[in-house]
Motif scaffolding. Structure first.
Motif, short mmCIF file in Angstrom:
data_model
loop_
_atom_site.label_atom_id
_atom_site.label_comp_id
_atom_site.label_asym_id
_atom_site.label_seq_id
_atom_site.Cartn_x
_atom_site.Cartn_y
_atom_site.Cartn_z
N ASN A 16 0.82 -1.21 0.00
CA ASN A 16 0.00 0.00 0.00
C ASN A 16 0.85 1.27 0.00
O ASN A 16 0.57 2.24 0.72
CB ASN A 16 -0.95 0.00 1.20
N ILE A 17 1.91 1.25 -0.82
CA ILE A 17 2.78 2.42 -0.97
C ILE A 17 2.40 3.13 -2.26
O ILE A 17 2.41 2.53 -3.34
CB ILE A 17 4.26 2.00 -1.00
N LYS A 18 2.07 4.39 -2.16
CA LYS A 18 1.65 5.16 -3.32
C LYS A 18 2.79 6.04 -3.81
O LYS A 18 3.44 6.74 -3.02
CB LYS A 18 0.43 6.03 -2.96
N THR A 19 3.03 6.01 -5.11
CA THR A 19 4.08 6.84 -5.71
C THR A 19 3.51 8.21 -6.08
O THR A 19 2.29 8.38 -6.19
CB THR A 19 4.63 6.17 -6.98
N ASN A 20 4.40 9.19 -6.26
CA ASN A 20 3.95 10.54 -6.59
C ASN A 20 3.24 10.58 -7.94
O ASN A 20 2.27 11.33 -8.12
CB ASN A 20 5.13 11.50 -6.59
N ARG A 21 3.76 9.83 -8.89
CA ARG A 21 3.15 9.74 -10.21
C ARG A 21 2.82 8.29 -10.51
O ARG A 21 3.50 7.38 -10.04
CB ARG A 21 4.12 10.28 -11.28
N PRO A 22 1.77 8.03 -11.30
CA PRO A 22 1.38 6.63 -11.57
C PRO A 22 2.45 5.89 -12.36
O PRO A 22 2.95 6.39 -13.37
CB PRO A 22 0.08 6.77 -12.36
N MET A 23 2.78 4.68 -11.87
CA MET A 23 3.66 3.81 -12.61
C MET A 23 2.87 3.10 -13.70
O MET A 23 1.65 3.27 -13.81
CB MET A 23 4.32 2.80 -11.66
N THR A 24 3.55 2.31 -14.53
CA THR A 24 2.91 1.71 -15.70
C THR A 24 1.66 0.91 -15.34
O THR A 24 0.61 1.08 -15.97
CB THR A 24 3.90 0.80 -16.44
N HIS A 25 1.75 0.06 -14.33
CA HIS A 25 0.60 -0.77 -13.98
C HIS A 25 -0.51 0.06 -13.32
O HIS A 25 -1.69 -0.28 -13.45
CB HIS A 25 1.04 -1.91 -13.06
N ASP A 26 -0.13 1.15 -12.65
CA ASP A 26 -1.14 2.07 -12.12
C ASP A 26 -1.88 2.75 -13.26
O ASP A 26 -3.10 2.95 -13.20
CB ASP A 26 -0.48 3.13 -11.23
N LEU A 27 -1.13 3.12 -14.30
CA LEU A 27 -1.73 3.77 -15.46
C LEU A 27 -2.72 2.84 -16.15
O LEU A 27 -3.82 3.27 -16.55
CB LEU A 27 -0.64 4.21 -16.44
N ILE A 28 -2.34 1.57 -16.31
CA ILE A 28 -3.25 0.59 -16.92
C ILE A 28 -4.53 0.48 -16.09
O ILE A 28 -5.64 0.46 -16.62
CB ILE A 28 -2.56 -0.78 -17.03
N TYR A 29 -4.36 0.43 -14.77
CA TYR A 29 -5.52 0.35 -13.88
C TYR A 29 -6.40 1.59 -14.03
O TYR A 29 -7.63 1.48 -14.16
CB TYR A 29 -5.05 0.21 -12.44
N ASN A 30 -5.78 2.77 -14.04
CA ASN A 30 -6.55 4.02 -14.14
C ASN A 30 -7.29 4.12 -15.47
O ASN A 30 -8.45 4.57 -15.52
CB ASN A 30 -5.62 5.21 -13.97
N LEU A 31 -6.64 3.70 -16.55
CA LEU A 31 -7.30 3.72 -17.87
C LEU A 31 -8.50 2.78 -17.89
O LEU A 31 -9.57 3.15 -18.40
CB LEU A 31 -6.30 3.33 -18.96
N ALA A 32 -8.32 1.60 -17.35
CA ALA A 32 -9.41 0.62 -17.35
C ALA A 32 -10.60 1.14 -16.54
O ALA A 32 -11.75 1.05 -16.98
CB ALA A 32 -8.91 -0.71 -16.79
N ARG A 33 -10.33 1.69 -15.37
CA ARG A 33 -11.41 2.18 -14.52
C ARG A 33 -12.11 3.38 -15.17
O ARG A 33 -13.32 3.52 -15.08
CB ARG A 33 -10.85 2.58 -13.15
#
Length: 221
Positions: A52-69
């Motif tokens: 549950n560590i959040k980065t300042n900017r979305p990493m690649t897998h975070d970006l995929i998740y955000n796009l899908a949602r």
């Protein structure tokens, strides 16, 4: 084909492939383990989400998740569906407007995305029976990510150079184990089994996977 639920047991550094890690998945209702060698970047992506560590900017897998949602695409489950010539294959089972779509993926990426969607991870008996390692009750250990007895360290991953996991499982031994007689074959199998037990006790899943392949090859002669 019956699916088998898997849980993430932990991550440990690879002893032979610098910058790579062993992602260890465990059978939910059994004692088999499925070790898969993945790159440092994918290991970091999995660890960040699980801790549950959040980065300042979305990493690649975070970006995929955000796009899908954003486009109302849901991930239903992750399936490690095949093992061919020492390489694992996986699929993302996606849902859009009531329709199911299957997307080919590397297991490392599939798991990294799956933990973000918090969906179950599955495999098939054919994969687990071929590549799984049986852990005896008194050999249990290693813990899960973040536990005190785990040998996983996020800082250790961050220091490594991310590498593409071209071979998501340890390559099979180049030289097939052979034995000249039934007696020598049995001695060799006993020796390999002892080494396998020792590797499991030391939680060296990468070495255990290689020894498992040698035992399977020798036993199939």
């Amino acid at each position: 084909m019956k699916k088998i639920r898997l849980e993430i047991i932990g991550l440990s550094s690879s002893h032979s492939q610098i910058g790579h890690y062993a992602l260890v998945l465990g059978e939910s209702n059994g004692n088999r383990r499925l070790p898969i060698i993945i790159g440092g970047g994918e290991a970091q992506a999995i660890a960040l989400e699980l801790e549950n560590i959040k980065t300042n900017r979305p990493m690649t897998h975070d970006l995929i998740y955000n796009l899908a949602r954003h486009f109302d695409i849901n991930l239903v489950e992750v399936i490690i569906n095949d093992l061919h010539e020492g390489i694992f294959y996986a699929r993302l089972i996606m849902e859009l407007d009531g329709e199911i779509h299957e997307i080919d993926s590397r297991p490392s990426d599939a798991v990294a995305i799956g933990v973000r969607f918090k969906v179950p991870i599955y495999t098939y008996e054919s994969v687990l029976s071929e590549a799984g390692i049986v852990i005896e009750d008194d050999e249990e250990g290693g813990g899960t990510l973040g536990s005190e007895d785990s040998d996983f360290s996020l800082a250790e991953i961050e220091k490594s150079d991310p590498m593409e996991d071209e071979d998501p499982v340890p390559p099979s031994p180049k030289k097939k184990a052979t034995a000249s007689s039934p007696a020598s074959k049995k001695r060799e199998l006993d020796r390999l089994q002892k080494e396998l037990d020792k590797a499991l006790e030391g939680e060296d899943y990468e070495k255990a996977a290689k020894l498992r392949d040698e035992i399977n090859q020798l036993g199939g002669e």
